[in-house]
Design a protein around this motif. Structure first.
Motif, mmCIF file in Angstrom:
data_model
loop_
_atom_site.group_PDB
_atom_site.id
_atom_site.type_symbol
_atom_site.label_atom_id
_atom_site.label_comp_id
_atom_site.label_asym_id
_atom_site.label_seq_id
_atom_site.Cartn_x
_atom_site.Cartn_y
_atom_site.Cartn_z
ATOM 1 N N GLY A 296 -38.530 71.212 39.550
ATOM 2 C CA GLY A 296 -39.603 72.021 38.845
ATOM 3 C C GLY A 296 -39.134 73.046 38.174
ATOM 4 O O GLY A 296 -38.029 73.818 38.710
ATOM 5 N N LEU A 297 -39.583 73.702 36.968
ATOM 6 C CA LEU A 297 -38.983 74.817 36.347
ATOM 7 C C LEU A 297 -39.278 76.033 37.128
ATOM 8 O O LEU A 297 -38.449 77.106 36.896
ATOM 9 C CB LEU A 297 -39.715 74.842 34.900
ATOM 10 N N ASN A 298 -40.347 76.217 37.750
ATOM 11 C CA ASN A 298 -40.584 77.340 38.543
ATOM 12 C C ASN A 298 -40.602 77.156 40.187
ATOM 13 O O ASN A 298 -41.516 76.106 40.349
ATOM 14 C CB ASN A 298 -41.865 78.084 37.873
ATOM 15 N N PRO A 299 -40.320 77.944 40.839
ATOM 16 C CA PRO A 299 -40.570 77.593 42.316
ATOM 17 C C PRO A 299 -41.970 77.940 42.638
ATOM 18 O O PRO A 299 -42.245 77.280 43.743
ATOM 19 C CB PRO A 299 -39.551 78.614 43.075
ATOM 20 N N GLY A 300 -42.607 78.826 42.199
ATOM 21 C CA GLY A 300 -44.036 79.105 42.572
ATOM 22 C C GLY A 300 -44.166 80.023 43.598
ATOM 23 O O GLY A 300 -45.319 79.983 44.198
ATOM 24 N N PHE B 140 -43.290 69.341 37.154
ATOM 25 C CA PHE B 140 -42.226 69.766 36.408
ATOM 26 C C PHE B 140 -42.337 71.442 35.972
ATOM 27 O O PHE B 140 -41.257 72.042 35.864
ATOM 28 C CB PHE B 140 -41.942 68.897 35.071
ATOM 29 N N PHE B 141 -43.517 71.751 35.914
ATOM 30 C CA PHE B 141 -43.851 73.144 35.383
ATOM 31 C C PHE B 141 -43.542 73.948 36.739
ATOM 32 O O PHE B 141 -43.019 74.992 36.700
ATOM 33 C CB PHE B 141 -45.332 73.343 34.862
ATOM 34 N N PHE B 142 -44.130 73.380 38.019
ATOM 35 C CA PHE B 142 -43.898 74.142 39.035
ATOM 36 C C PHE B 142 -43.211 73.059 40.140
ATOM 37 O O PHE B 142 -43.507 72.097 40.091
ATOM 38 C CB PHE B 142 -45.149 74.585 39.606
#
Length: 528
Positions: free
Chosen positions: A198-202, A341-343
């Protein structure tokens, strides 16, 4: 809505001129309408409400909600995925069910800087910002890279050299950008691996959502269930025509009327059995609120168990009863909005030793203790069900007491693609081919349900066009949020203006009677 309330709303600076004009034009007609037969002491009318996911398009959902609420519509059941899950959770947590919530929710969303939720590495934020704000970003950079590589390939043939080793060095030049590209890809792959793909951990979203819930006095799932979940007469509602046997009598009269209007399509034997069972239903005879309850549901996808998960309904598959007394319901929303993949996908270790967890796996999955999965791995609920309207569909319905409303989100590009593509467009490249396969599979459950039950498209659902905005544009400015808010507001006014509660009840019962084969399917192909 009273005239003084209308005047206040017309002075709302977040409403566009178009929104105000439409509200003024439709105010009288919508105010006179009935939308439900369940009312509270203040006269608010109750519906079930399902909201589609759509990333930052959630502002349009709030505009839709705002229009419903100013005409006294409130919510008995709410459900949603991703952005719809955020709105669902805020509706459930904010104030009491009798109070309007949309202004509070609007303030929250408008004050959130969505870009804060992109809490990955700085280069990720910068790259995504460039891609979202320049539609030709990849094309331009691809052309630029190709030109550089072409120049480097041509250099050895253009520059004259006196020695062979110098010529060989020039021929090695194209390797340099390829080597750079290799190390960039290796770096990205390494980062993806370390961050669970994921690009961002969230984490920032979870923190801000938890803080908002805590601000409402909701720190745990148990807190929210205690506030929002009510049943039957404890909801303190009134049936429009009386709280005794009126609902029962009107239901029987409605069923008889449908028969009289469709005599040539009725299977008399099945009708008689159905009608007699309704007559003998003592549950409804003196209790118009039988089997009614308030409910909130958010949808996520567990790619380990490979199932659609309804939270909190199926929460005990992953959290014990004791854990639900400690975790924030914001975790359910975090699970629902984990765009692949985004998060990073959200993970939850499962305690196989807990009795409530064991019971849930036996109940939902028919699994023994030793077969329970070790971990739940959640991605965006929209991968399986982005518009979970099937949650509130009842096969065995006595007679409608409240309608089911739904709002979907689309864009100019999606509207264009819905008109169909040529085979050349679909098969243009392997990427377009795979993209169309994924688009077909994504949300297949929702599409199948709505194809089977065309009734909901005709009577329950309105689609909001979000224009040219990108649902992943986390750098959206306040002005763009307001445009989406107004798009949702106008769409809701159009829906309310065209809604016919009496016709809804009749058509919904015809769907139920067709399912029981009381209405002959061959004679009524358009009912469903």
């Amino acid at each position: 809505m009273k005239p003084q309330e209308l005047e206040k709303i017309l002075n709302d600076p977040s409403l566009s001129a178009q929104s105000k004009d439409k509200l003024s034009a439709l105010y009288t007609n919508i105010s006179a309408k009935e939308f439900s037969d369940l009312l509270d002491p203040q006269g608010n009318q109750y519906v079930e409400f399902v909201q589609e996911g759509g990333g930052v398009w959630g502002s349009a959902l709030v505009g839709y909600l705002y229009a419903l609420e100013i005409f006294g519509i409130r919510f008995l059941k709410v459900a949603g995925t991703s952005a719809g899950a955020i709105n669902t959770m805020l509706i459930a947590a904010c104030k009491t069910k009798e109070e309007a919530k949309s202004e509070t929710i609007k303030d929250i969303l408008f004050n959130w800087d969505f870009s804060d939720f992109m809490d990955g590495k700085p280069y990720v934020r910068t790259t995504i910002h460039s891609m979202l704000n320049n539609k030709n970003f990849l094309k331009i950079n691809g052309i630029f890279s190709a030109v550089i590589l072409l120049i480097l390939v041509a250099v050895p043939f253009i520059i004259e050299t006196e020695r062979s080793w110098q010529a060989k060095l020039w021929f090695l030049l194209p390797i340099i950008p390829l080597a750079i590209l290799f190390f960039i890809i290796r770096k990205l792959y390494g980062d993806f691996t370390k961050s669970n793909s994921g690009l961002n951990p969230g984490n920032e979203f979870l923190k801000q959502m938890s803080d908002v819930m805590a601000g409402f006095g909701i720190k745990t799932v148990s807190d929210l269930n205690e506030r929002f979940v009510q049943k039957e007469k404890e909801m303190n509602l009134n049936y429009r025509y009386g709280n005794d046997s009126e609902f029962y009598n009107l239901a029987l009269a409605g069923i008889r009327e449908i028969r009289e209007n469709n005599l040539e399509h009725i299977d008399e034997t099945r009708y008689r059995i159905f009608y007699e069972s309704a007559q003998n239903n003592d549950y409804y005879r003196n209790n118009p609120f039988y089997a009614l309850k308030t409910e909130y549901v958010v949808i996520t996808t567990d790619i380990n168990a490979k199932i659609k998960v309804q939270l909190p309904t199926m929460a005990n598959l992953y959290w014990s009863e004791e854990e639900l007394k400690k975790i924030s319901p914001a975790e359910f929303v975090r699970a629902s909005m984990s765009v692949p993949f985004f998060f990073e996908p959200m993970q939850k270790l499962i305690n196989k030793e807990d009795s409530s967890v064991q019971y849930a796996w036996k109940f939902w999955m028919n699994m023994k203790k030793e077969d329970i999965y070790p971990v739940g791995i959640f991605i965006d609920g929209g991968s399986l069900s982005n518009f979970p309207i099937d949650l509130f569909h009842m096969n065995d319905i006595f007679y409608p007491r409240l309608p089911l409303f739904g709002v979907q989100l689309t864009s100019d590009d999606e509207i264009k693609s819905e008109k169909g593509k040529t085979s050349a467009e679909i098969m243009k490249s392997p990427l377009t081919f795979v993209g169309n396969i994924i688009g077909t599979l994504r949300g297949f459950n929702d599409k199948s349900f709505l194809t089977k039950y065309a009734f909901y498209n005709n009577f329950s659902i309105k689609t909001v066009n979000c224009g040219t905005s990108n649902w992943l544009n986390f750098f959206m400015k306040k002005e763009e949020k307001e445009q989406l808010f107004n798009a949702g507001f106008v769409a809701a006014l159009d829906f309310l203006n065209g809604f016919d509660w009496s016709k809804y009840k009749c058509e919904r019962m015809m769907v139920a009677m067709k399912e029981k084969k009381i209405l002959k399917e061959a004679d009524t192909p358009t009912v469903g």
